[in-house]
Design a protein around this motif. Structure first.
Motif, PDB file in Angstrom:
ATOM      1  N   ARG A  99       0.751  -1.142   0.078  1.00  0.00           N
ATOM      2  CA  ARG A  99      -0.018  -0.052   0.014  1.00  0.00           C
ATOM      3  C   ARG A  99       0.794   1.236   0.033  1.00  0.00           C
ATOM      4  N   LYS A 100       2.006   1.073  -0.050  1.00  0.00           N
ATOM      5  CA  LYS A 100       3.325   2.086  -0.209  1.00  0.00           C
ATOM      6  C   LYS A 100       2.992   2.890   1.071  1.00  0.00           C
ATOM      7  N   GLU A 101       2.769   2.344   1.977  1.00  0.00           N
ATOM      8  CA  GLU A 101       3.076   2.837   3.551  1.00  0.00           C
ATOM      9  C   GLU A 101       4.462   2.425   3.986  1.00  0.00           C
ATOM     10  N   TYR A 102       5.410   2.741   3.382  1.00  0.00           N
ATOM     11  CA  TYR A 102       6.683   1.962   3.631  1.00  0.00           C
ATOM     12  C   TYR A 102       7.188   2.320   5.134  1.00  0.00           C
ATOM     13  N   SER A 103       6.814   3.567   5.505  1.00  0.00           N
ATOM     14  CA  SER A 103       7.303   3.928   6.933  1.00  0.00           C
ATOM     15  C   SER A 103       6.646   2.878   8.049  1.00  0.00           C
ATOM     16  N   LEU A 104       5.750   2.344   7.786  1.00  0.00           N
ATOM     17  CA  LEU A 104       4.967   1.343   8.603  1.00  0.00           C
ATOM     18  C   LEU A 104       5.410  -0.341   8.640  1.00  0.00           C
ATOM     19  N   CYS A 105       6.048  -0.342   7.444  1.00  0.00           N
ATOM     20  CA  CYS A 105       6.774  -1.776   7.342  1.00  0.00           C
ATOM     21  C   CYS A 105       7.265  -2.313   8.517  1.00  0.00           C
ATOM     22  N   PRO A 106       6.493  -3.571   9.152  1.00  0.00           N
ATOM     23  CA  PRO A 106       7.199  -4.306  10.125  1.00  0.00           C
ATOM     24  C   PRO A 106       8.476  -4.860   9.997  1.00  0.00           C
ATOM     25  N   HIS A 107       8.826  -5.004   8.903  1.00  0.00           N
ATOM     26  CA  HIS A 107      10.301  -5.680   8.477  1.00  0.00           C
ATOM     27  C   HIS A 107      11.183  -4.739   8.054  1.00  0.00           C
ATOM     28  N   LEU A 108      11.245  -3.455   8.195  1.00  0.00           N
ATOM     29  CA  LEU A 108      12.395  -2.530   7.975  1.00  0.00           C
ATOM     30  C   LEU A 108      13.506  -3.326   8.558  1.00  0.00           C
ATOM     31  N   THR A 109      14.656  -2.898   7.380  1.00  0.00           N
ATOM     32  CA  THR A 109      16.052  -3.287   7.629  1.00  0.00           C
ATOM     33  C   THR A 109      16.748  -2.148   8.169  1.00  0.00           C
ATOM     34  N   TRP A 110      16.970  -1.988   9.519  1.00  0.00           N
ATOM     35  CA  TRP A 110      17.843  -1.131  10.158  1.00  0.00           C
ATOM     36  C   TRP A 110      19.014  -1.148   9.931  1.00  0.00           C
ATOM     37  N   ASN A 111      20.026  -0.019   9.895  1.00  0.00           N
ATOM     38  CA  ASN A 111      21.254   0.076   9.905  1.00  0.00           C
ATOM     39  C   ASN A 111      21.921   1.161  10.796  1.00  0.00           C
ATOM     40  N   ASN A 112      22.704   0.841  11.725  1.00  0.00           N
ATOM     41  CA  ASN A 112      23.429   1.785  12.689  1.00  0.00           C
ATOM     42  C   ASN A 112      25.007   1.569  12.519  1.00  0.00           C
ATOM     43  N   GLY A 113      25.788   2.707  12.581  1.00  0.00           N
ATOM     44  CA  GLY A 113      27.025   2.645  12.751  1.00  0.00           C
ATOM     45  C   GLY A 113      28.029   3.546  12.028  1.00  0.00           C
ATOM     46  N   THR A 114      27.103   4.648  11.822  1.00  0.00           N
ATOM     47  CA  THR A 114      27.798   5.733  11.012  1.00  0.00           C
ATOM     48  C   THR A 114      29.161   6.516  11.788  1.00  0.00           C
ATOM     49  N   PHE A 115      29.021   6.462  12.949  1.00  0.00           N
ATOM     50  CA  PHE A 115      30.230   6.866  13.971  1.00  0.00           C
ATOM     51  C   PHE A 115      31.194   6.060  13.931  1.00  0.00           C
ATOM     52  N   ALA A 116      32.138   5.846  12.837  1.00  0.00           N
ATOM     53  CA  ALA A 116      32.954   4.523  12.523  1.00  0.00           C
ATOM     54  C   ALA A 116      33.890   5.111  11.276  1.00  0.00           C
ATOM     55  N   GLU A 117      34.886   4.198  11.160  1.00  0.00           N
ATOM     56  CA  GLU A 117      35.792   4.518   9.917  1.00  0.00           C
ATOM     57  C   GLU A 117      34.958   4.090   8.726  1.00  0.00           C
ATOM     58  N   TYR A 118      34.447   2.807   8.793  1.00  0.00           N
ATOM     59  CA  TYR A 118      33.847   2.192   7.830  1.00  0.00           C
ATOM     60  C   TYR A 118      32.384   1.881   8.190  1.00  0.00           C
ATOM     61  N   LEU A 119      31.564   1.652   7.194  1.00  0.00           N
ATOM     62  CA  LEU A 119      29.999   1.082   7.499  1.00  0.00           C
ATOM     63  C   LEU A 119      29.533   0.079   6.363  1.00  0.00           C
ATOM     64  N   LYS A 120      29.087  -0.962   6.723  1.00  0.00           N
ATOM     65  CA  LYS A 120      28.644  -1.815   5.822  1.00  0.00           C
ATOM     66  C   LYS A 120      27.251  -1.529   5.766  1.00  0.00           C
ATOM     67  N   ILE A 121      26.546  -1.521   4.300  1.00  0.00           N
ATOM     68  CA  ILE A 121      25.180  -1.129   4.038  1.00  0.00           C
ATOM     69  C   ILE A 121      24.615  -2.411   3.613  1.00  0.00           C
ATOM     70  N   PRO A 122      23.732  -2.901   4.235  1.00  0.00           N
ATOM     71  CA  PRO A 122      22.822  -4.078   3.811  1.00  0.00           C
ATOM     72  C   PRO A 122      22.332  -4.184   2.689  1.00  0.00           C
ATOM     73  N   ALA A 123      21.960  -5.237   2.032  1.00  0.00           N
ATOM     74  CA  ALA A 123      21.490  -5.439   0.705  1.00  0.00           C
ATOM     75  C   ALA A 123      20.205  -4.713   0.591  1.00  0.00           C
ATOM     76  N   PRO A 124      19.263  -4.811   1.339  1.00  0.00           N
ATOM     77  CA  PRO A 124      17.859  -4.111   1.155  1.00  0.00           C
ATOM     78  C   PRO A 124      17.961  -2.582   0.894  1.00  0.00           C
ATOM     79  N   ILE A 125      19.181  -1.948   1.725  1.00  0.00           N
ATOM     80  CA  ILE A 125      19.445  -0.373   1.771  1.00  0.00           C
ATOM     81  C   ILE A 125      20.031  -0.308   0.524  1.00  0.00           C
ATOM     82  N   VAL A 126      20.959  -1.255  -0.072  1.00  0.00           N
ATOM     83  CA  VAL A 126      21.671  -0.841  -1.236  1.00  0.00           C
ATOM     84  C   VAL A 126      20.594  -0.880  -2.542  1.00  0.00           C
ATOM     85  N   ARG A 127      19.646  -1.995  -2.353  1.00  0.00           N
ATOM     86  CA  ARG A 127      18.737  -1.825  -3.519  1.00  0.00           C
ATOM     87  C   ARG A 127      17.690  -0.896  -3.532  1.00  0.00           C
ATOM     88  N   HIS A 128      17.434  -0.196  -2.096  1.00  0.00           N
ATOM     89  CA  HIS A 128      16.308   0.805  -2.387  1.00  0.00           C
ATOM     90  C   HIS A 128      16.497   2.333  -1.690  1.00  0.00           C
TER      91      HIS A 128
END
Length: 339
Positions: A99-128
């Motif tokens: 229904r394009k209500e993406y902020s309500l997705c119960p399966h959001l892939t979260w990613n934390n860790g920007t306060f670091a030298e390197y950051l891995k970006i999960p595949a769903p975030i890479v795609r979207h």
């Protein structure tokens, strides 16, 4: 690599951890700029977050940098690309995503860790939700894409129209971003507790600003400014339950009240049912962002039409991160770029 880990309430530690390695569909970026955020401050003070993370964990969620490694199956990104990654991505398959209500997705892939030298970006975030940063745009400004995307989502949900009178409660980075965007086509009245921040609000277009330490009856003052009725749109951007109630009191009959600031878990407020019913108020909880607004946010920053650099008070090395959060707690700075 050196990275910040959150262990609990005001327990932030810099540690050496293994460099990340991308798996299939993932990329790794070298973080060149990570901006601090009011949400980070709340999470640090509270020791956790209802959705985004559970300590102990890598910390920070606003950042931009250059790709240094790509996993198998990644074909549209190259080492050296300047990118910004949102801190989440929806699954695109569930009831809400359909229904394009993406902020309500119960399966959001979260990613934390920007306060670091390197950051891995999960595949769903890479795609979207991984975006190429234009060559002319400093990465420190691109790092603010995520909070601005949340603001653009919040504005869309508010339904503000040209010539509306909009009250914004809160002079943090989010409140000031609301000012900057809404002042382009509405009359904005900003309330906050820091005169320097209110001055920035004026530079970003606020028609009037008030310090709640000096003008204490917010709702009464708003009604004086609006022929006795109240504001068309009220946006709460503090995450304080009592301010949620103030926001409701500031609205005119028929107003939309955007309860944007996330309160502590299990908080409650009191709502006058007579006012809600007979004044036909619309109360909206608004959370996070969507891929559409992530793209729109980066485009708006890159356009240079709004001086978002006014929100960056300092540039500091990662080693100063704990002191930066102490300064944010004391309201000495709005946002700091960790470089």
């Amino acid at each position: 690599m050196l990275a910040a880990l959150l262990y609990g309430q005001e327990d932030l530690r810099l540690e050496q951890v293994p460099d990340p390695t991308p798996q299939a569909g993932e990329v790794v970026i070298q973080v060149e700029a990570a901006t601090t955020c009011g949400t980070d401050l709340k999470v640090w003070r509270r020791g956790g977050h209802a959705k985004m993370l559970t300590p102990p964990t890598l910390f920070g969620h606003e950042g931009a940098g250059r790709i240094v490694a790509v996993g198998t199956g990644v074909t549209n990104w190259r080492v050296g690309d300047r990118v910004v990654a949102n801190n989440s991505a929806p699954c695109m398959k569930c009831f809400f995503c359909q229904r394009k209500e993406y902020s309500l997705c119960p399966h959001l892939t979260w990613n934390n860790g920007t306060f670091a030298e390197y950051l891995k970006i999960p595949a769903p975030i890479v795609r979207h939700n991984l975006l190429l940063v234009p060559d002319h745009l400093p990465l420190v400004l691109a790092a603010m894409t995520e909070p601005l995307a949340c603001v653009l989502h919040g504005i869309s949900r508010s339904g503000a129209k040209p010539d509306d009178k909009v009250v914004i409660l809160g002079d943090g980075a989010i409140g000031l971003m609301f000012v900057a965007v809404l002042a382009e086509y509405t009359e904005v009245i900003l309330w906050g507790g820091n005169n320097q921040r209110l001055e920035i609000g004026e530079k970003l277009g606020a028609a009037k600003t008030f310090n709640y330490h000096q003008v204490t009856d917010t709702a009464h003052t708003v009604k004086e400014l609006t022929a006795g009725w109240g504001a068309d749109i009220v946006i709460e951007a503090t995450g304080v339950p009592s301010v949620w109630e103030t926001a409701i009191a500031c609205g005119r009959p028929g107003a939309t009240i955007n309860l944007f600031g996330g309160c502590p878990r299990d908080s409650t407020i009191t709502v006058n049912t007579e006012q809600l019913h007979y004044s036909e108020l619309t109360l909206k909880g608004v959370f996070h962002n969507t891929p559409e607004y992530v793209k729109a946010a980066l485009s708006l920053i890159a356009s240079g039409t709004i001086p978002f650099d006014l929100l960056i008070g300092e540039h500091r090395p990662l080693q100063d991160l704990e002191q930066v959060f102490m300064d944010m707690k004391a309201r000495k700075v709005i946002k700091v770029a960790m470089v």
